[in-house]
Design a protein around this motif. Structure first.
Motif, PDB file in Angstrom:
ATOM      1  N   MET A  44      43.998   3.628  20.508  1.00 53.44           N
ATOM      2  CA  MET A  44      43.610   2.985  21.753  1.00 53.44           C
ATOM      3  C   MET A  44      42.338   3.638  22.280  1.00 53.44           C
ATOM      4  N   LYS A  45      41.421   2.797  22.758  1.00 57.92           N
ATOM      5  CA  LYS A  45      40.154   3.311  23.271  1.00 57.92           C
ATOM      6  C   LYS A  45      39.716   2.506  24.484  1.00 57.92           C
ATOM      7  N   VAL A  46      39.260   3.219  25.507  1.00 61.79           N
ATOM      8  CA  VAL A  46      38.656   2.620  26.695  1.00 61.79           C
ATOM      9  C   VAL A  46      37.314   3.313  26.888  1.00 61.79           C
ATOM     10  N   GLN A  47      36.245   2.546  26.992  1.00 56.73           N
ATOM     11  CA  GLN A  47      34.937   3.134  27.279  1.00 56.73           C
ATOM     12  C   GLN A  47      34.156   2.183  28.165  1.00 56.73           C
ATOM     13  N   LEU A  48      33.814   2.667  29.357  1.00 61.26           N
ATOM     14  CA  LEU A  48      33.057   1.865  30.314  1.00 61.26           C
ATOM     15  C   LEU A  48      31.579   1.889  29.965  1.00 61.26           C
ATOM     16  N   ASN A  49      30.898   0.818  30.304  1.00 61.00           N
ATOM     17  CA  ASN A  49      29.465   0.720  30.071  1.00 61.00           C
ATOM     18  C   ASN A  49      28.730   1.323  31.278  1.00 61.00           C
ATOM     19  N   VAL A  50      28.611   2.634  31.272  1.00 52.64           N
ATOM     20  CA  VAL A  50      28.016   3.377  32.385  1.00 52.64           C
ATOM     21  C   VAL A  50      26.662   3.909  31.946  1.00 52.64           C
ATOM     22  N   LEU A  51      25.654   3.713  32.768  1.00 49.50           N
ATOM     23  CA  LEU A  51      24.315   4.218  32.479  1.00 49.50           C
ATOM     24  C   LEU A  51      24.234   5.674  32.931  1.00 49.50           C
ATOM     25  N   GLY A  52      24.069   6.587  31.991  1.00 44.91           N
ATOM     26  CA  GLY A  52      23.976   8.015  32.301  1.00 44.91           C
ATOM     27  C   GLY A  52      22.587   8.388  32.797  1.00 44.91           C
ATOM     28  N   MET A  53      22.463   9.638  33.207  1.00 49.79           N
ATOM     29  CA  MET A  53      21.202  10.138  33.740  1.00 49.79           C
ATOM     30  C   MET A  53      21.111  11.633  33.421  1.00 49.79           C
ATOM     31  N   SER A  54      19.923  12.116  33.164  1.00 51.18           N
ATOM     32  CA  SER A  54      19.733  13.542  32.922  1.00 51.18           C
ATOM     33  C   SER A  54      19.455  14.271  34.230  1.00 51.18           C
ATOM     34  N   GLN A  55      20.158  15.367  34.437  1.00 56.34           N
ATOM     35  CA  GLN A  55      19.898  16.175  35.620  1.00 56.34           C
ATOM     36  C   GLN A  55      18.551  16.885  35.526  1.00 56.34           C
ATOM     37  N   TYR A  56      17.908  16.784  34.371  1.00 57.62           N
ATOM     38  CA  TYR A  56      16.594  17.400  34.159  1.00 57.62           C
ATOM     39  C   TYR A  56      15.471  16.370  34.158  1.00 57.62           C
ATOM     40  N   SER A  57      15.742  15.158  34.641  1.00 54.82           N
ATOM     41  CA  SER A  57      14.692  14.138  34.647  1.00 54.82           C
ATOM     42  C   SER A  57      13.588  14.541  35.628  1.00 54.82           C
ATOM     43  N   GLN A  58      12.415  13.976  35.428  1.00 55.33           N
ATOM     44  CA  GLN A  58      11.238  14.356  36.210  1.00 55.33           C
ATOM     45  C   GLN A  58      11.378  14.061  37.693  1.00 55.33           C
ATOM     46  N   ASN A  59      12.212  13.098  38.055  1.00 56.76           N
ATOM     47  CA  ASN A  59      12.331  12.761  39.469  1.00 56.76           C
ATOM     48  C   ASN A  59      13.307  13.676  40.215  1.00 56.76           C
ATOM     49  N   ILE A  60      13.896  14.639  39.522  1.00 55.14           N
ATOM     50  CA  ILE A  60      14.781  15.602  40.171  1.00 55.14           C
ATOM     51  C   ILE A  60      14.018  16.902  40.388  1.00 55.14           C
ATOM     52  N   ASN A  61      14.084  17.402  41.615  1.00 49.76           N
ATOM     53  CA  ASN A  61      13.392  18.632  42.001  1.00 49.76           C
ATOM     54  C   ASN A  61      13.677  19.731  40.972  1.00 49.76           C
ATOM     55  N   PRO A  62      12.630  20.335  40.386  1.00 45.73           N
ATOM     56  CA  PRO A  62      12.833  21.388  39.383  1.00 45.73           C
ATOM     57  C   PRO A  62      13.702  22.549  39.882  1.00 45.73           C
ATOM     58  N   GLN A  63      13.682  22.824  41.186  1.00 46.80           N
ATOM     59  CA  GLN A  63      14.519  23.901  41.724  1.00 46.80           C
ATOM     60  C   GLN A  63      15.995  23.530  41.717  1.00 46.80           C
ATOM     61  N   TYR A  64      16.302  22.248  41.663  1.00 46.17           N
ATOM     62  CA  TYR A  64      17.686  21.788  41.668  1.00 46.17           C
ATOM     63  C   TYR A  64      18.248  21.571  40.258  1.00 46.17           C
ATOM     64  N   GLN A  65      17.381  21.364  39.290  1.00 50.68           N
ATOM     65  CA  GLN A  65      17.799  20.851  37.991  1.00 50.68           C
ATOM     66  C   GLN A  65      18.943  21.621  37.334  1.00 50.68           C
ATOM     67  N   ASN A  66      18.891  22.938  37.303  1.00 52.02           N
ATOM     68  CA  ASN A  66      19.944  23.708  36.632  1.00 52.02           C
ATOM     69  C   ASN A  66      21.318  23.520  37.263  1.00 52.02           C
ATOM     70  N   SER A 107      46.468  11.716  34.576  1.00 51.09           N
ATOM     71  CA  SER A 107      47.079  10.382  34.497  1.00 51.09           C
ATOM     72  C   SER A 107      46.378   9.394  35.423  1.00 51.09           C
ATOM     73  N   GLU A 108      46.099   9.828  36.658  1.00 52.57           N
ATOM     74  CA  GLU A 108      45.386   8.965  37.599  1.00 52.57           C
ATOM     75  C   GLU A 108      43.986   8.653  37.081  1.00 52.57           C
ATOM     76  N   SER A 109      43.336   9.646  36.476  1.00 49.29           N
ATOM     77  CA  SER A 109      41.990   9.441  35.924  1.00 49.29           C
ATOM     78  C   SER A 109      42.008   8.374  34.835  1.00 49.29           C
ATOM     79  N   LEU A 110      43.006   8.445  33.972  1.00 49.38           N
ATOM     80  CA  LEU A 110      43.104   7.452  32.900  1.00 49.38           C
ATOM     81  C   LEU A 110      43.379   6.063  33.469  1.00 49.38           C
ATOM     82  N   ARG A 111      44.183   5.985  34.529  1.00 44.18           N
ATOM     83  CA  ARG A 111      44.424   4.686  35.184  1.00 44.18           C
ATOM     84  C   ARG A 111      43.142   4.158  35.830  1.00 44.18           C
ATOM     85  N   GLU A 112      42.347   5.058  36.422  1.00 42.66           N
ATOM     86  CA  GLU A 112      41.051   4.646  36.988  1.00 42.66           C
ATOM     87  C   GLU A 112      40.166   4.054  35.890  1.00 42.66           C
ATOM     88  N   LEU A 113      40.121   4.713  34.754  1.00 40.85           N
ATOM     89  CA  LEU A 113      39.319   4.207  33.637  1.00 40.85           C
ATOM     90  C   LEU A 113      39.849   2.860  33.149  1.00 40.85           C
TER      91      LEU A 113
END
Length: 170
Positions: A1-23, A87-93
């Protein structure tokens, strides 16, 4: 059994994120990814730099209690933001909603554990059961010069350090 949502990820190191916050921007990045996923149903999504401040991000990360408290205040009564079990997390998914998942080796006092991440928030976007074992599917929030990637991690290798937060419209 497999469930996978089509979610667009994002990098915390992308250029639009303040370099002081990235880590330490994995918490706000995770929240942003989840809110963007829900944005077709609800109002405006905040950008990661703004979420970092509004949620109370710090150089060592974002505490679960602080994420919950501040995100509830930010989103208002039209949203449910709370800790949840696996269990709740899996139900959310199953219901088509991603979950914020935190790896935390340090504050769970699991000094000798070898989890996938020592301390890191990620969007949990699915799960798979193979050979009677549970695998969690997540976006890893990227790395320096690398976009977020979908990864599958074995629950049994990480269960002692995991916590989950559901973020969903009422």
């Amino acid at each position: 059994m497999k469930v996978q949502l089509n979610v667009l990820g994002m990098s915390q190191y992308s250029q639009n994120i303040n370099p002081q916050y990235q880590n330490s921007a994995c918490g706000p990045t995770t929240v942003s990814v989840i809110l963007n996923y829900h944005s077709h149903q609800q109002s405006t999504v905040k950008e990661v730099n703004e979420l970092y401040k509004l949620l109370g991000g710090t150089r060592i990360g974002l505490f679960t209690w602080r994420l919950i408290k501040n995100l509830r205040k930010l989103l208002g009564p039209g949203w449910i933001v709370s800790r949840c079990t696996l269990s709740e997390s899996l139900r959310e998914l199953d219901a088509g909603r991603p979950v914020a998942m935190k790896f935390d080796k340090h504050f769970t006092f699991q000094w000798f554990a070898k989890p996938t991440f020592k301390y890191h928030w990620v969007p949990l976007i699915g799960y798979e059961i193979m050979d009677n074992e549970l695998y969690l599917i997540l976006h890893d929030n990227g790395g320096r010069n690398r976009d977020s990637q979908i990864r599958k991690v074995r629950y049994a290798d990480n269960h002692k350090v995991l916590s989950f937060v559901k973020i969903k419209p009422r």
